[in-house]
Design an enzyme around this catalytic site. Structure first.
Site, PDB file in Angstrom:
ATOM      1  N   HIS A 181      -2.494   7.339   7.440  1.00 45.77           N
ATOM      2  CA  HIS A 181      -1.504   8.241   6.807  1.00 45.77           C
ATOM      3  C   HIS A 181      -2.184   9.532   6.348  1.00 45.77           C
ATOM      4  CE1 HIS A 181       2.306   6.147   6.751  1.00 45.77           C
ATOM      5  NE2 HIS A 181       1.809   5.071   6.162  1.00 45.77           N
ATOM      6  N   GLY A 184       0.843  -1.202   0.000  1.00 44.24           N
ATOM      7  CA  GLY A 184       0.000   0.000   0.000  1.00 44.24           C
ATOM      8  C   GLY A 184       0.869   1.239   0.000  1.00 44.24           C
ATOM      9  N   CYS A 221       5.828  -0.392   7.426  1.00 48.79           N
ATOM     10  CA  CYS A 221       5.517   0.866   6.737  1.00 48.79           C
ATOM     11  C   CYS A 221       6.721   1.263   5.891  1.00 48.79           C
ATOM     12  CB  CYS A 221       5.215   1.960   7.768  1.00 48.79           C
ATOM     13  SG  CYS A 221       4.757   3.539   7.026  1.00 48.79           S
ATOM     14  N   LEU A 222       6.457   1.647   4.649  1.00 54.64           N
ATOM     15  CA  LEU A 222       7.550   2.050   3.762  1.00 54.64           C
ATOM     16  C   LEU A 222       8.210   3.333   4.267  1.00 54.64           C
ATOM     17  CD1 LEU A 222       5.831   1.306   0.322  1.00 54.64           C
ATOM     18  CD2 LEU A 222       7.487  -0.121   1.555  1.00 54.64           C
ATOM     19  N   HIS A 267      -4.436   1.318   7.894  1.00 47.52           N
ATOM     20  CA  HIS A 267      -3.077   1.878   7.984  1.00 47.52           C
ATOM     21  C   HIS A 267      -2.933   3.067   7.014  1.00 47.52           C
ATOM     22  CE1 HIS A 267       1.474   1.270   8.212  1.00 47.52           C
ATOM     23  NE2 HIS A 267       1.345   1.975   7.096  1.00 47.52           N
ATOM     24  N   GLU A 268      -3.419   2.887   5.773  1.00 50.55           N
ATOM     25  CA  GLU A 268      -3.269   3.955   4.762  1.00 50.55           C
ATOM     26  C   GLU A 268      -4.172   5.146   5.080  1.00 50.55           C
ATOM     27  OE1 GLU A 268      -0.758   3.592   3.056  1.00 50.55           O
ATOM     28  OE2 GLU A 268      -0.512   1.426   3.169  1.00 50.55           O
ATOM     29  N   GLN A 273       2.700   9.915   1.946  1.00 45.11           N
ATOM     30  CA  GLN A 273       4.059   9.357   2.012  1.00 45.11           C
ATOM     31  C   GLN A 273       4.952   9.852   0.868  1.00 45.11           C
ATOM     32  OE1 GLN A 273       2.266   5.239   2.533  1.00 45.11           O
ATOM     33  NE2 GLN A 273       4.175   5.004   3.655  1.00 45.11           N
TER      34      GLN A 273
HETATM   35  O1  K1U Z   1       1.836   2.368   4.081  1.00 47.76           O
HETATM   36  C1  K1U Z   1       2.848   1.760   3.797  1.00 47.76           C
HETATM   37  O2  K1U Z   1       3.935   2.207   4.096  1.00 47.76           O
HETATM   38  C2  K1U Z   1       2.792   0.433   3.093  1.00 47.76           C
HETATM   39  C3  K1U Z   1       2.767  -0.744   4.051  1.00 47.76           C
HETATM   40  C4  K1U Z   1       1.344  -1.240   4.151  1.00 47.76           C
HETATM   41  C5  K1U Z   1       1.047  -2.182   5.279  1.00 47.76           C
HETATM   42  C6  K1U Z   1       1.740  -3.360   5.463  1.00 47.76           C
HETATM   43  C7  K1U Z   1       1.401  -4.209   6.501  1.00 47.76           C
HETATM   44  C8  K1U Z   1       0.357  -3.915   7.336  1.00 47.76           C
HETATM   45  C9  K1U Z   1      -0.317  -2.725   7.147  1.00 47.76           C
HETATM   46  C10 K1U Z   1       0.012  -1.873   6.110  1.00 47.76           C
HETATM   47  C11 K1U Z   1       3.686  -1.819   3.485  1.00 47.76           C
HETATM   48  O3  K1U Z   1       3.526  -2.247   2.412  1.00 47.76           O
HETATM   49  S1  K1U Z   1       4.967  -2.374   4.494  1.00 47.76           S
HETATM   50  C12 K1U Z   1       5.813  -3.614   3.555  1.00 47.76           C
HETATM   51  C13 K1U Z   1       5.076  -4.877   3.315  1.00 47.76           C
HETATM   52  O4  K1U Z   1       4.941  -5.239   2.164  1.00 47.76           O
HETATM   53  C14 K1U Z   1       4.467  -5.697   4.381  1.00 47.76           C
HETATM   54  C15 K1U Z   1       4.855  -5.602   5.695  1.00 47.76           C
HETATM   55  C16 K1U Z   1       4.270  -6.408   6.682  1.00 47.76           C
HETATM   56  C17 K1U Z   1       3.265  -7.303   6.329  1.00 47.76           C
HETATM   57  C18 K1U Z   1       2.861  -7.399   5.005  1.00 47.76           C
HETATM   58  C19 K1U Z   1       3.482  -6.621   4.042  1.00 47.76           C
HETATM   59 ZN    ZN Z   2       2.715   3.220   6.123  1.00 47.47          ZN
END
Ligand code: K1U
Ligand code: ZN
Length: 169
Positions: free
Chosen positions: A138, A46, A92-93, A134-135, A51
């Site tokens: 943000h 996401g 989170c990225l 989560h998004e 971001q």
């Molecule tokens: O918002 C962001 O920074 C993206 C985030 C989204 C997210 C991942 C996990 C749970 C809630 C929201 C990411 O993509 S983090 C990287 C990722 O691919 C990931 C991390 C943990 C679990 C599953 C995927």
């Molecule tokens: Zn995030």
């Protein structure tokens, strides 16, 4: 298409509250394409416009293995949430390398516009529900580490600042 730089915690710009998108036009569609490319390149599931330092209510998500099923949410509004919540591991990225548990609704219903400006209702559960919450945080200027204890959050802040200093050196 263009790769956009992703803001890193604790950049204060991550705490900006996004404004609604007033029209789904060519500029927004270019932003959507750039955000999708940025999310895929960063291997995220996401990305919120916040971001990439664009403070408009726009989210992209793709949970597919093939990375070919994008979901675009413009001006998302939570219209229902399940009474049940669960602790889920999040990343989170904008906070690279940090993963921790956050309590989220098990299921949500969200209204939004899609990439063509059409009204949609999205019913989500499991990882999609977690990712949408989560998004949407943000867009309100909230980063997931703000759900953690002040002790953990301060440790993360120091770690991120050290990594950023080392990257610059
Ligand atoms: O918002 C962001 O920074 C993206 C985030 C989204 C997210 C991942 C996990 C749970 C809630 C929201 C990411 O993509 S983090 C990287 C990722 O691919 C990931 C991390 C943990 C679990 C599953 C995927
Ligand atoms: Zn995030």
């Amino acid at each position: 298409m263009a790769l956009l730089p992703i803001l890193c915690y604790p950049d204060p710009k991550l705490h900006t509250v996004a404004k609604p998108v007033s029209a789904v036009n060519a500029r927004i569609q270019t932003l959507i394409a750039d955000m999708l490319q940025t999310m895929y390149e960063a291997k995220g599931i996401g990305l919120a416009a916040t971001q990439v330092d664009v403070h408009q209510c726009l989210i992209v998500i793709d949970l597919s293995e093939e990375r070919d099923t994008p979901l675009v949410l413009i001006n998302p509004q939570l219209i229902w949430n399940s009474p049940e919540t669960h602790l889920n591991e999040e990343g989170c990225l904008s906070v690279p390398g940090i993963y921790d548990g956050v309590e989220r609704f098990d299921a949500v219903k969200v209204s939004a516009l899609d990439a063509e400006g059409r009204s949609r209702i999205i019913e989500a559960e499991s990882l999609l529900a977690v990712c949408i919450q989560h998004e949407m945080d943000h867009l309100l200027g909230k980063v997931f580490v703000e759900y953690l204890s002040p002790l953990k959050r301060n440790r993360i802040k120091k770690k991120m600042l050290k990594a950023q200093r080392e990257e610059r050196a």
